[in-house]
Design a protein around this motif. Structure first.
Motif, PDB file in Angstrom:
ATOM      1  N   SER A 104      -2.534  -3.885  -2.257  1.00  0.00           N
ATOM      2  CA  SER A 104      -3.556  -2.997  -1.463  1.00  0.00           C
ATOM      3  C   SER A 104      -2.851  -1.502  -1.684  1.00  0.00           C
ATOM      4  O   SER A 104      -1.697  -1.184  -1.248  1.00  0.00           O
ATOM      5  N   VAL A 105      -3.530  -0.671  -2.381  1.00  0.00           N
ATOM      6  CA  VAL A 105      -3.279   0.698  -2.740  1.00  0.00           C
ATOM      7  C   VAL A 105      -3.254   1.489  -1.379  1.00  0.00           C
ATOM      8  O   VAL A 105      -2.062   2.012  -1.028  1.00  0.00           O
ATOM      9  N   ASP A 106      -3.947   1.173  -0.538  1.00  0.00           N
ATOM     10  CA  ASP A 106      -4.178   1.950   0.769  1.00  0.00           C
ATOM     11  C   ASP A 106      -2.716   1.617   1.564  1.00  0.00           C
ATOM     12  O   ASP A 106      -2.369   2.460   2.153  1.00  0.00           O
ATOM     13  N   ALA A 107      -2.231   0.380   1.648  1.00  0.00           N
ATOM     14  CA  ALA A 107      -0.966   0.151   2.441  1.00  0.00           C
ATOM     15  C   ALA A 107      -0.034   0.839   1.743  1.00  0.00           C
ATOM     16  O   ALA A 107       0.863   1.427   2.389  1.00  0.00           O
ATOM     17  N   MET A 108       0.166   1.058   0.364  1.00  0.00           N
ATOM     18  CA  MET A 108       0.928   1.893  -0.187  1.00  0.00           C
ATOM     19  C   MET A 108       1.039   3.092   0.129  1.00  0.00           C
ATOM     20  O   MET A 108       2.098   3.837   0.158  1.00  0.00           O
TER      21      MET A 108
ATOM     22  N   ALA B  89       2.001  -3.404 -13.588  1.00  0.00           N
ATOM     23  CA  ALA B  89       1.450  -2.124 -13.020  1.00  0.00           C
ATOM     24  C   ALA B  89       2.008  -1.522 -11.884  1.00  0.00           C
ATOM     25  O   ALA B  89       2.813  -2.485 -11.247  1.00  0.00           O
ATOM     26  N   SER B  90       1.866  -0.086 -11.856  1.00  0.00           N
ATOM     27  CA  SER B  90       2.644   0.474 -10.755  1.00  0.00           C
ATOM     28  C   SER B  90       1.751   1.472 -10.260  1.00  0.00           C
ATOM     29  O   SER B  90       0.633   1.799 -10.962  1.00  0.00           O
ATOM     30  N   VAL B  91       1.878   1.735  -8.918  1.00  0.00           N
ATOM     31  CA  VAL B  91       1.187   2.821  -8.328  1.00  0.00           C
ATOM     32  C   VAL B  91       1.917   4.286  -8.149  1.00  0.00           C
ATOM     33  O   VAL B  91       3.069   4.007  -7.409  1.00  0.00           O
ATOM     34  N   TYR B  92       1.481   5.299  -8.722  1.00  0.00           N
ATOM     35  CA  TYR B  92       2.306   6.336  -8.462  1.00  0.00           C
ATOM     36  C   TYR B  92       1.530   7.517  -7.695  1.00  0.00           C
ATOM     37  O   TYR B  92       0.456   7.662  -7.627  1.00  0.00           O
ATOM     38  N   LEU B  93       2.542   7.887  -6.578  1.00  0.00           N
ATOM     39  CA  LEU B  93       1.716   8.822  -5.620  1.00  0.00           C
ATOM     40  C   LEU B  93       2.405   9.999  -5.505  1.00  0.00           C
ATOM     41  O   LEU B  93       3.751  10.152  -5.541  1.00  0.00           O
ATOM     42  N   ARG B  94       1.804  11.215  -4.920  1.00  0.00           N
ATOM     43  CA  ARG B  94       2.416  12.460  -4.908  1.00  0.00           C
ATOM     44  C   ARG B  94       1.534  13.460  -4.247  1.00  0.00           C
ATOM     45  O   ARG B  94       0.473  13.292  -3.883  1.00  0.00           O
ATOM     46  N   ASN B  95       2.457  14.183  -3.388  1.00  0.00           N
ATOM     47  CA  ASN B  95       1.624  15.173  -2.340  1.00  0.00           C
ATOM     48  C   ASN B  95       1.783  16.746  -3.283  1.00  0.00           C
ATOM     49  O   ASN B  95       2.362  17.439  -3.031  1.00  0.00           O
ATOM     50  N   THR B  96       0.827  16.592  -4.119  1.00  0.00           N
ATOM     51  CA  THR B  96       0.663  18.026  -4.945  1.00  0.00           C
ATOM     52  C   THR B  96       0.282  19.393  -4.331  1.00  0.00           C
ATOM     53  O   THR B  96       0.924  20.243  -4.123  1.00  0.00           O
TER      54      THR B  96
ATOM     55  N   MET C 105       5.840   2.708  -6.833  1.00  0.00           N
ATOM     56  CA  MET C 105       5.661   1.621  -6.237  1.00  0.00           C
ATOM     57  C   MET C 105       5.395   0.411  -7.200  1.00  0.00           C
ATOM     58  O   MET C 105       4.244   0.500  -7.984  1.00  0.00           O
ATOM     59  N   ASP C 106       5.735  -0.770  -7.110  1.00  0.00           N
ATOM     60  CA  ASP C 106       5.104  -1.857  -7.797  1.00  0.00           C
ATOM     61  C   ASP C 106       3.858  -2.100  -7.459  1.00  0.00           C
ATOM     62  O   ASP C 106       3.640  -2.505  -6.250  1.00  0.00           O
ATOM     63  N   GLY C 107       2.904  -2.377  -8.437  1.00  0.00           N
ATOM     64  CA  GLY C 107       1.586  -2.592  -8.350  1.00  0.00           C
ATOM     65  C   GLY C 107       1.392  -3.867  -7.534  1.00  0.00           C
ATOM     66  O   GLY C 107       0.311  -4.080  -6.630  1.00  0.00           O
ATOM     67  N   ALA C 108       2.109  -4.996  -7.954  1.00  0.00           N
ATOM     68  CA  ALA C 108       1.482  -6.000  -7.183  1.00  0.00           C
ATOM     69  C   ALA C 108       2.130  -6.374  -5.784  1.00  0.00           C
ATOM     70  O   ALA C 108       1.650  -6.832  -4.903  1.00  0.00           O
ATOM     71  N   THR C 109       3.562  -5.889  -5.420  1.00  0.00           N
ATOM     72  CA  THR C 109       4.097  -6.189  -4.312  1.00  0.00           C
ATOM     73  C   THR C 109       4.274  -5.132  -3.527  1.00  0.00           C
ATOM     74  O   THR C 109       4.430  -5.158  -2.234  1.00  0.00           O
TER      75      THR C 109
END
Length: 542
Positions: free
Chosen positions: A264-268, A299-306, A321-325
């Motif tokens: 879940s990307v929303d949870a991340m 897969a990974s999820v990259y988040l930033r507050n630009t 964050m790790d995309g799966a876990t």
């Protein structure tokens, strides 16, 4: 206080003598004449860039979506985003919507490495069929810092030279003014044009001085990696990987070649925002959501507050964050030195959510335009009045000044009119619609320089009338072609579009008033007078 001694034989007086002030005056005059037109273009486009996203919504009507305030579900957006990407993409990048830009910008990279862009409706995830236009963020903003000259980064170097020249002009201007405090309160619009022009130049110079220094210095600092690349590489021993990790929070991720699922990307996003907010002591939102190696086990999820809503500083926090876990792989917060640099970037780019300050930036930018334009105009009027200088030189500077000031503003108006007149899908000679808008801008701008050469002093009034007509036509055409006329947008409270229409009508009214005043005060160019006391190329004493 007496003179300060420097060694047994040399002394330097602390007072600034008339000779030094004269040299500063010469430097100020000729630096202004040589780079004034360039500086006006940079300041004009920079002022418009304060509202670049609002210009986007005016020029691309499909983005005129009223923000709902409902959080966007990126889990729900992935499927429609993949349909836009053709079912396969190694890289998915979302820019979160906000009150200034209510659509979700979506960038993706297909399997052959090509990047593409689209806009998604944040309510449904459906792709929007947009009017093809570079508008504010794609044309006006890049023009401000690069002049759209990409060959060997030449545009950056030209703008950097102009920024350094601006600092020289500001410092030399302080030395040549004897009564700085008094000039804050002196403006005599009913005096002769030459006197009122100088008053206005002095007034706008002093009112906006802190802003001019901030914006010129920060602009140079932002691009220092282009001007002095060794300055950032040397501390890291030339290790670009280490530099990227320490300064920009880069974290390497690799493709495994094995299929994988995405959590879940929303949870991340929720986890990252809670972590950042607790650290900063204020709410922090993730506005860049990037999914790398989609469909792979790595897969990974990259988040930033630009673009922080409540703070000046840009890009303070990055989490990978790790995309799966959803396991945190990297939690980066900018070190103090990087945070200072990010604050300087934020102060220049003005992306924070503070509307009164945004309008203050806009007013200060326009004040800089007035300062530059009146400086050029005073140089011309002083020589016309006293008959000093070769006529060819004065006419050349006047033609450049006319084209750079009224010509650039008229070209901007033509850019907006072309946007409303060109049909969707328009193409000519291999140029698509967005490129045709830019061609209109540059052709009109070039035409104003030719017109200024041919018409001389009369070009000021004629191009001011042209500006008034274009500004009024742009506001009128917006209502005709989209149905969002001024009364309707005000009634709906849709201020991004209504505000630009009101600004266009204000420009039209001010331009008409200026044209009327110019029509009452012609200034023919007399023959030059040459005496033994003053050569033709010498600036007149004021």
């Amino acid at each position: 206080m007496g003179p300060r001694t420097m060694g047994p034989r040399a002394t330097v007086p602390l007072a600034i003598g008339p000779g030094f002030r004269d040299r500063m005056g010469w430097l100020h005059t000729w630096a202004g004449v040589l780079v004034g037109a360039l500086l006006f273009a940079i300041f004009w486009m920079g002022s418009l860039s304060v509202f670049d996203k609002e210009i986007d919504r005016w020029m691309i009507p499909e983005t005129r979506i009223v923000p709902t305030g409902t959080p966007v579900s990126y889990d729900a957006l992935i499927r429609p985003a993949l349909s836009v990407a053709g079912g396969a993409a190694a890289y998915l990048n979302f820019l979160a919507p906000d009150e200034r830009e209510p659509t979700v910008k979506f960038y993706y990279q297909d399997t052959d490495g090509t990047f593409h862009a689209a806009h998604l409706d944040p309510r449904t995830g459906a792709p929007l069929d947009l009017t093809d236009s570079l508008a504010g963020t794609g044309f006006i903003f890049p023009f401000h810092y690069g002049l759209h000259i990409t060959w060997y980064d030449l545009g950056y170097w030209i703008v950097g030279f102009a920024g350094m020249s601006m600092l020289v002009l500001l410092v030399s201007g302080l030395f040549i003014h004897r009564k700085i405090i008094a000039e804050f309160f002196i403006f005599r619009p009913r005096k002769n044009p030459r006197r009122s022009t100088l008053d206005l130049h002095n007034l706008t110079s002093l009112i906006g001085l802190p802003f001019y220094i901030l914006i010129s210095f920060s602009g140079l600092l932002i691009f220092f990696t282009i001007y002095f690349p060794w300055a950032i590489q040397q501390p890291f021993g030339g290790d670009d990987t280490l530099m990227a990790r320490e300064l920009f929070g880069a974290y390497p991720v690799a493709v495994t070649g094995e299929p994988g699922t995405l959590g879940s990307v929303d949870a991340m996003i929720g986890h990252a925002e809670r972590t950042w907010s607790a650290r900063a002591g204020t709410p922090v939102q993730a506005d860049v959501i990037r999914i790398l190696n989609y469909g792979d086990a790595g897969a990974s999820v990259y988040l930033r507050n630009t673009f922080p809503r409540r703070r000046v500083t840009l890009s303070e926090h990055i989490m990978v964050m790790d995309g799966a876990t959803g396991r945190v792989l990297s939690d980066y917060s900018a070190p103090p030195v990087k945070r200072v640099f990010a604050w300087i970037e934020g102060a220049h780019f003005v992306q924070f959510g503070h509307w009164p300050l945004r309008w203050l930036y806009f007013a200060a930018g326009l004040s800089g335009c007035v300062m530059i334009a009146t400086g050029l105009l005073f140089w011309i009027r002083a020589r016309v009045r006293k008959g000093v200088g070769a006529p060819v030189k004065v006419r050349a500077v006047r033609a450049v000044a006319v084209g750079a000031v009224t010509g650039l503003m008229a070209a901007t108006g033509a850019f907006l009119v072309a946007n409303r007149l060109l049909p969707k899908g328009a193409a000519l000679l291999g140029q698509d619609r967005s490129e045709l808008e830019i061609w209109v801008f540059f052709l009109v701008w070039a035409g104003t320089f030719v017109h200024a050469v041919l018409r001389g002093q009369a070009a000021w009034r004629e191009q001011t009338c042209l500006l008034a007509g274009l500004a009024f036509s742009a506001a009128l055409l917006n209502g005709i072609t989209t149905g969002d006329h001024l009364a309707a947008t005000i009634a709906r409270g849709y201020w991004p579009v209504a505000g630009l229409d009101l600004m266009l009508l204000t420009v039209a009214a001010v331009a008409l008033a200026a044209a009327r005043r110019l029509g009452r005060a012609p200034a023919p160019l007399p023959a030059p007078k040459v005496t033994t006391a003053q050569s033709p190329g010498t600036a007149p004493a004021e």
